[in-house]
Design an enzyme around this catalytic site. Structure first.
Site, PDB file in Angstrom:
ATOM      1  N   ARG A   1      48.103  31.056  40.047  1.00  0.00           N
ATOM      2  CA  ARG A   1      49.313  31.102  39.778  1.00  0.00           C
ATOM      3  C   ARG A   1      50.449  29.707  40.403  1.00  0.00           C
ATOM      4  O   ARG A   1      51.248  29.524  40.101  1.00  0.00           O
ATOM      5  CB  ARG A   1      50.214  32.212  38.711  1.00  0.00           C
ATOM      6  CG  ARG A   1      49.365  33.412  38.051  1.00  0.00           C
ATOM      7  CD  ARG A   1      49.706  34.574  38.465  1.00  0.00           C
ATOM      8  NE  ARG A   1      49.376  35.753  38.697  1.00  0.00           N
ATOM      9  CZ  ARG A   1      48.072  35.549  38.838  1.00  0.00           C
ATOM     10  NH1 ARG A   1      47.588  35.868  38.379  1.00  0.00           N
ATOM     11  NH2 ARG A   1      48.045  36.319  40.148  1.00  0.00           N
TER      12      ARG A   1
ATOM     13  N   GLU B   1      44.122  41.881  48.961  1.00  0.00           N
ATOM     14  CA  GLU B   1      44.411  43.775  48.871  1.00  0.00           C
ATOM     15  C   GLU B   1      43.583  44.150  48.518  1.00  0.00           C
ATOM     16  O   GLU B   1      43.086  45.877  48.976  1.00  0.00           O
ATOM     17  CB  GLU B   1      45.426  43.926  48.258  1.00  0.00           C
ATOM     18  CG  GLU B   1      45.965  43.625  46.797  1.00  0.00           C
ATOM     19  CD  GLU B   1      46.564  41.603  46.829  1.00  0.00           C
ATOM     20  OE1 GLU B   1      46.752  41.144  45.864  1.00  0.00           O
ATOM     21  OE2 GLU B   1      45.964  41.470  47.713  1.00  0.00           O
TER      22      GLU B   1
END
Length: 175
Positions: free
Chosen positions: A64, A101
């Protein structure tokens, strides 16, 4: 700038890409050209008014960061360089392994994307734990670049991702 308008275009998807993750989907933002223009103009204005060095390269993180990075680079008169996941770039590459994460991954950059001494801004849509951005910073430093700042559309403050980075962080939206 109308942060409320931009915020309203960011969709939350629970349990994606895995259980327990609340994914911030920015793609609805791109259905509103005016909102995209607000984001790009805001980021370029931030860079022009707070960074006193010339930006030579804007680095966008897979994937992105590729949506904002080239537009911002063009407005700054800077080059654009992508950071990609392993095996996606042709030619000679430099790579690093990084923690994110929900696992470990490998980032690569083409070896000629950044020249020694060039000033770099790193762009991505979101910072969570900071693992991806830290991996990109390591790559940029391996290539001889100097990270001036990290810029994110969204920062998940409770995860304290900016604490692992060795350059200033600017986020438009703090969640």
């Amino acid at each position: 700038m109308d942060l409320q308008r931009i915020n309203s275009l960011i969709r939350e998807i629970p349990d994606f890409p895995k259980q327990g993750i609340l994914f911030k989907d920015i793609f609805p933002l791109f259905q509103d050209p005016f909102a995209v223009e607000m984001v790009i103009t805001h980021i370029v204005n931030h860079i022009n008014t707070t960074i006193d060095k010339k930006v030579d390269v804007v680095v966008g993180l897979d994937a992105r960061g590729f949506l904002f990075g080239p537009l911002i680079a063009m407005r700054l008169g800077a080059a654009f360089a992508p950071v990609r996941k392993a095996g996606k770039l042709p030619g000679a590459v430099t790579q690093v392994s990084y923690e994110k994460e929900y696992g470990t991954d490998i980032f690569e950059m083409q070896q000629d994307a950044i020249k020694t001494g060039q000033n770099v801004i790193v762009i991505d849509d979101l910072i969570a734990t900071g693992g991806s951005a830290a991996g990109a910073q390591e790559l940029i430093q391996k290539l001889g670049g100097n990270v001036l700042e990290f810029i994110f559309l969204i920062e998940l403050e409770f995860l304290k991702g900016k604490d692992v980075l060795k350059a200033p962080v600017y986020s438009m939206i703090k969640a």
